[in-house]
Design an enzyme around this catalytic site. Sequence first.
Site, PDB file in Angstrom:
ATOM      1  N   ARG A  66      -6.795  12.529   0.805  1.00 29.52           N
ATOM      2  CA  ARG A  66      -5.613  12.781   1.635  1.00 29.52           C
ATOM      3  C   ARG A  66      -4.461  11.846   1.285  1.00 29.52           C
ATOM      4  NH1 ARG A  66      -7.338   9.920   7.281  1.00 29.52           N
ATOM      5  NH2 ARG A  66      -9.353  10.858   6.897  1.00 29.52           N
ATOM      6  N   HIS A  67      -4.751  10.739   0.600  1.00 25.61           N
ATOM      7  CA  HIS A  67      -3.684   9.847   0.148  1.00 25.61           C
ATOM      8  C   HIS A  67      -3.452  10.102  -1.347  1.00 25.61           C
ATOM      9  CE1 HIS A  67      -3.826   8.113   4.031  1.00 25.61           C
ATOM     10  NE2 HIS A  67      -4.805   7.252   3.836  1.00 25.61           N
ATOM     11  N   GLY A 105       1.131  -1.459   4.327  1.00 27.02           N
ATOM     12  CA  GLY A 105       1.480  -0.112   3.887  1.00 27.02           C
ATOM     13  C   GLY A 105       2.279   0.696   4.880  1.00 27.02           C
ATOM     14  N   HIS A 106       1.621   1.182   5.905  1.00 26.40           N
ATOM     15  CA  HIS A 106       2.195   2.206   6.778  1.00 26.40           C
ATOM     16  C   HIS A 106       3.567   1.814   7.320  1.00 26.40           C
ATOM     17  CE1 HIS A 106       2.654   4.428  10.609  1.00 26.40           C
ATOM     18  NE2 HIS A 106       2.212   5.427   9.875  1.00 26.40           N
ATOM     19  N   ASP A 123      -0.071   4.435  -0.142  1.00 31.54           N
ATOM     20  CA  ASP A 123      -0.783   5.665   0.237  1.00 31.54           C
ATOM     21  C   ASP A 123       0.096   6.680   0.952  1.00 31.54           C
ATOM     22  OD1 ASP A 123      -3.256   4.955  -0.744  1.00 31.54           O
ATOM     23  OD2 ASP A 123      -3.902   4.004   1.122  1.00 31.54           O
ATOM     24  N   HIS A 124       0.965   6.168   1.832  1.00 28.16           N
ATOM     25  CA  HIS A 124       1.673   7.126   2.686  1.00 28.16           C
ATOM     26  C   HIS A 124       2.848   7.801   1.990  1.00 28.16           C
ATOM     27  CE1 HIS A 124      -1.086   6.635   5.847  1.00 28.16           C
ATOM     28  NE2 HIS A 124      -0.964   5.318   5.803  1.00 28.16           N
ATOM     29  N   HIS A 136      -3.576  -4.788   7.608  1.00 27.37           N
ATOM     30  CA  HIS A 136      -3.704  -3.647   8.520  1.00 27.37           C
ATOM     31  C   HIS A 136      -2.814  -3.835   9.734  1.00 27.37           C
ATOM     32  CE1 HIS A 136      -5.696   0.182   9.120  1.00 27.37           C
ATOM     33  NE2 HIS A 136      -5.436  -0.012  10.393  1.00 27.37           N
ATOM     34  N   GLY A 137      -1.896  -2.919   9.911  1.00 24.35           N
ATOM     35  CA  GLY A 137      -1.033  -2.914  11.097  1.00 24.35           C
ATOM     36  C   GLY A 137       0.048  -3.979  11.097  1.00 24.35           C
ATOM     37  N   ASN A 150       0.854  -1.185   0.000  1.00 28.44           N
ATOM     38  CA  ASN A 150       0.000   0.000   0.000  1.00 28.44           C
ATOM     39  C   ASN A 150       0.897   1.245   0.000  1.00 28.44           C
ATOM     40  OD1 ASN A 150      -1.479   2.244   1.020  1.00 28.44           O
ATOM     41  ND2 ASN A 150      -3.099   0.849   1.631  1.00 28.44           N
ATOM     42  N   THR A 176      -7.095   6.413  10.098  1.00 29.45           N
ATOM     43  CA  THR A 176      -6.884   5.357   9.115  1.00 29.45           C
ATOM     44  C   THR A 176      -8.166   4.535   9.091  1.00 29.45           C
ATOM     45  OG1 THR A 176      -5.491   3.481   8.480  1.00 29.45           O
ATOM     46  CG2 THR A 176      -5.813   3.833  10.836  1.00 29.45           C
ATOM     47  N   THR A 177      -8.213   3.541   8.198  1.00 30.72           N
ATOM     48  CA  THR A 177      -9.424   2.730   8.118  1.00 30.72           C
ATOM     49  C   THR A 177      -9.581   1.974   9.439  1.00 30.72           C
ATOM     50  OG1 THR A 177      -8.897   2.446   5.802  1.00 30.72           O
ATOM     51  CG2 THR A 177     -10.640   1.058   6.694  1.00 30.72           C
ATOM     52  N   GLU A 183      -8.511   0.515  -3.073  1.00 26.66           N
ATOM     53  CA  GLU A 183      -9.368   0.543  -1.887  1.00 26.66           C
ATOM     54  C   GLU A 183     -10.333   1.702  -2.050  1.00 26.66           C
ATOM     55  OE1 GLU A 183      -6.986   0.891   1.598  1.00 26.66           O
ATOM     56  OE2 GLU A 183      -6.003  -1.018   1.270  1.00 26.66           O
ATOM     57  N   ARG A 236       3.222  18.872   1.360  1.00 28.92           N
ATOM     58  CA  ARG A 236       3.741  20.115   0.769  1.00 28.92           C
ATOM     59  C   ARG A 236       3.009  20.495  -0.521  1.00 28.92           C
ATOM     60  NH1 ARG A 236       8.796  21.879   2.859  1.00 28.92           N
ATOM     61  NH2 ARG A 236       8.478  21.613   5.074  1.00 28.92           N
ATOM     62  N   ARG A 243      -9.332   8.182  -1.139  1.00 30.62           N
ATOM     63  CA  ARG A 243     -10.311   8.567  -0.117  1.00 30.62           C
ATOM     64  C   ARG A 243     -11.142   9.726  -0.600  1.00 30.62           C
ATOM     65  NH1 ARG A 243      -8.855   6.457   5.343  1.00 30.62           N
ATOM     66  NH2 ARG A 243     -10.591   7.717   6.048  1.00 30.62           N
ATOM     67  N   GLU A 248     -10.957  -9.387   2.554  1.00 35.70           N
ATOM     68  CA  GLU A 248      -9.702  -9.059   3.230  1.00 35.70           C
ATOM     69  C   GLU A 248     -10.004  -8.937   4.716  1.00 35.70           C
ATOM     70  OE1 GLU A 248      -7.068  -6.181   1.482  1.00 35.70           O
ATOM     71  OE2 GLU A 248      -6.262  -5.630   3.447  1.00 35.70           O
ATOM     72  N   HIS A 253      -5.572   3.703  -1.737  1.00 37.84           N
ATOM     73  CA  HIS A 253      -6.905   4.088  -1.281  1.00 37.84           C
ATOM     74  C   HIS A 253      -7.203   5.504  -1.748  1.00 37.84           C
ATOM     75  CE1 HIS A 253      -9.747   4.292   2.497  1.00 37.84           C
ATOM     76  NE2 HIS A 253     -10.360   4.620   1.375  1.00 37.84           N
TER      77      HIS A 253
HETATM   78  N1  PXP Z   1      -5.805  -3.251   3.776  1.00 40.91           N
HETATM   79  C1  PXP Z   1      -6.765  -2.313   3.844  1.00 40.91           C
HETATM   80  C2  PXP Z   1      -8.124  -2.645   3.316  1.00 40.91           C
HETATM   81  C3  PXP Z   1      -6.491  -1.031   4.358  1.00 40.91           C
HETATM   82  O1  PXP Z   1      -7.458  -0.098   4.395  1.00 40.91           O
HETATM   83  C4  PXP Z   1      -5.186  -0.741   4.787  1.00 40.91           C
HETATM   84  C5  PXP Z   1      -4.852   0.622   5.302  1.00 40.91           C
HETATM   85  O2  PXP Z   1      -5.093   1.561   4.356  1.00 40.91           O
HETATM   86  C6  PXP Z   1      -4.216  -1.747   4.689  1.00 40.91           C
HETATM   87  C7  PXP Z   1      -4.556  -3.001   4.207  1.00 40.91           C
HETATM   88  C8  PXP Z   1      -2.794  -1.513   5.081  1.00 40.91           C
HETATM   89  O3  PXP Z   1      -2.711  -1.236   6.446  1.00 40.91           O
HETATM   90  P1  PXP Z   1      -1.360  -0.663   7.002  1.00 40.91           P
HETATM   91  O4  PXP Z   1      -1.138   0.649   6.324  1.00 40.91           O
HETATM   92  O5  PXP Z   1      -1.612  -0.533   8.461  1.00 40.91           O
HETATM   93  O6  PXP Z   1      -0.286  -1.661   6.685  1.00 40.91           O
END
Ligand code: PXP
Length: 248
Positions: free
Chosen positions: A54-55, A217-218, A14-15, A195-196, A12, A105-106, A75, A23, A50, A156, A48
């Site tokens: 923001r991403h 992702g994060h 996004d970040h 996630h996480g 992911n 976050t989600t 997403e 910026r 959104r 998922e 994602h």
């Molecule tokens: N899967 C989904 C559906 C998510 O919404 C996210 C966070 O955007 C992730 C995976 C990835 O989570 P993380 O950024 O915490 O790794």
Amino acid sequence: MTGARKLRLGVNIDHVATIRNARGGDHPDPVRAAEIVALAGGDGITAHLREDRRHIRDDDLARIQAATSLPLNLEMAATDEMVEIALRHRPHAACIVPERREERTTEGGLDAAGQHDRLTPIVARLADAGIRVSLFIAPEMRQIEAALRLGVPVVELQTGEYAHAEGERRATELARLAGMAALAAKNGIEPHAGHGLTFENVAPVAAIPQLAELNIGHYLIGEAIFTGLDAAIRRMRAAIDAACAVPA
Ligand code: PXP
């Protein structure tokens, strides 16, 4: 590693966009991150779009698709606007997520059970366009049952509760994920998870034999600050592969 199960890693990005957006310019470009994901052994790009952008932004979608041949997992919230965008861009997959503007976050999973009527036409429109639809759900039986009723090919499983739990609770959350992955697979739904997830907590999840894909992702983007994105992805890939090589 002969005979080891291959678990796909979706990264992911996004970040990367979050930092760019801080910026308002073009740097760092999530497209460059997508190219690195491909070189580092990632199997897909997840992003994602959104409601508040923001991403990634709208124009990132086409640029990411043009820059890499990796499958794109978009997403998206279950809104008419996002469905129209998905139909225009036709990503490989669309993962429907809950979205609240005020969340960081989600949070949690999609209430597929409570939103059956709202989701039915959305799932149908995406599926009719050849997009592989996934629902981001908590690892709960009623949500798997709802996914089955909706006829989606993929769920998922939200791993946030597992990732944030400690001690015995972590074992309980892991067992819940394993049970729901098995239930989904038994019913013909391909289970993914995310996630996480981090270097420290990914292995027990990766070892769940029914899982076909992890989306991370994060943590990877955070690690990339210290080691570079390529190295962070390679290390995650190795941790996942090692966990898959251990017989279940
Ligand atoms: N899967 C989904 C559906 C998510 O919404 C996210 C966070 O955007 C992730 C995976 C990835 O989570 P993380 O950024 O915490 O790794």
